[in-house]
Enzyme design. Structure first.
Site, short mmCIF file in Angstrom:
data_model
loop_
_atom_site.label_atom_id
_atom_site.label_comp_id
_atom_site.label_asym_id
_atom_site.label_seq_id
_atom_site.Cartn_x
_atom_site.Cartn_y
_atom_site.Cartn_z
N SER A 150 1.06 -5.18 4.84
CA SER A 150 0.01 -4.17 4.92
C SER A 150 -1.37 -4.81 4.87
O SER A 150 -1.54 -5.91 4.32
CB SER A 150 0.14 -3.17 3.76
OG SER A 150 -0.94 -2.27 3.72
N TYR A 163 0.80 -1.65 -5.42
CA TYR A 163 1.19 -1.62 -4.00
C TYR A 163 0.62 -2.83 -3.26
O TYR A 163 1.33 -3.53 -2.52
CB TYR A 163 0.71 -0.33 -3.37
CG TYR A 163 1.01 -0.22 -1.89
CD1 TYR A 163 2.28 0.12 -1.44
CD2 TYR A 163 0.02 -0.47 -0.93
CE1 TYR A 163 2.57 0.21 -0.09
CE2 TYR A 163 0.29 -0.37 0.42
CZ TYR A 163 1.56 -0.03 0.83
OH TYR A 163 1.84 0.05 2.18
#
Length: 276
Positions: A150, A163
């Protein structure tokens, strides 16, 4: 060996395994692979959705498609499912780890269980499945492993610490894995997308995180799927989408202090101590 890897560019009759294949980017990747003639294998926890995706893949490709229920947090089940795929479908030519979990909240309010679950699904399970499939690909002398990381793994944003940490871990894991398997004809491709327009954003229960992101920043899963498949079988190391991802990530490493200030301004971030 290199010639065999190049055949993955066309995907026709190649066995493609996709984790998290029942929805979101995993589903989009499965359908696009089917359109290109692949034999698609999808795994996830939701059995009904999995079978619906597999059925759609069969129609699109005209080739067999398979669905296996799998909880990626259980290593024994991973071993069993991979063994079944080997015997019932054949050797895996392309692996895509797209299963993921996110929770957007300040670290001080985050519970251990949510931290552990994100780490297990986003990082540990991805590493273990990659390890298992890499061994098979090294034996057969070719293959491709695509791992979904990501933008968050390169550029920190408020309320995404755990995350972001898991995605940064994916990037570094791939950097090492790539070196270890390169001589065996195995491509390792890391995908670092910005926000994708999927149900993933239900994790942002308050909606405050998404509210700070302009609509033009969101990537459509079908577009990302096509971009990924267009780079399989090549020497591509990373896909950073949108293009500014790589530039911003580099700038943050060079001038992190300015980066912190700009990110906090962009997200209008101010920690409320009363909420901690």
């Amino acid at each position: 060996m290199l010639k065999r890897v190049k055949t993955l560019r066309f995907l026709r009759n190649e066995v493609v395994l996709i984790t998290g294949g029942s929805s979101g980017i995993g589903k989009a990747l499965a359908l696009e692979a089917a359109r290109r003639g692949a034999i698609v294998v999808v795994v996830a926890r939701n059995k009904a959705r999995l079978h619906a995706v597999a059925q759609r893949c069969l129609i699109l490709s005209g080739r067999p498609a398979f669905a296996y229920q799998l909880d990626v947090t259980d290593p024994d089940t991973i071993d069993q499912v991979l063994s079944r795929i080997q015997h019932e479908v054949g050797g895996i030519d392309v692996l895509i780890n797209s299963a993921g979990l996110g929770e957007f909240t300040a670290v001080a309010r985050q519970k251990f269980n949510s931290m552990a679950e994100m780490t297990h699904i986003n990082l540990l399970a991805l590493m273990y499945i990659s390890r298992c499939v890499a061994k098979q690909m090294m034996d057969q002398g070719y293959g491709a492993i695509i791992n979904l990381a990501s933008l968050a793994g390169k550029i920190p944003t408020p309320n995404s610490a755990v995350y972001s940490a898991t995605k940064a871990g994916v990037i570094q894991f791939d950097n090492v894995l790539r070196m270890e398997v390169a001589d065996y004809g195995v491509q390792v491709l890391t995908v670092n997308p910005g926000p994708i327009s999927t149900a993933f954003w239900r994790a942002d229960r308050s909606g405050s995180y998404r509210a700070h992101l302009p609509k033009w920043m969101f990537i459509q899963p079908n577009e990302l799927a096509r971009r990924i498949w267009d780079n399989v079988g090549y020497k591509t190391r990373e896909i950073n989408v949108p293009a500014y991802v790589a530039c911003l990530g580099w700038l943050y490493q060079v001038i992190p202090g300015l980066g912190d200030w700009a990110i906090k301004k962009f997200f209008d971030f101010q920690q409320d101590k009363k909420d901690l």
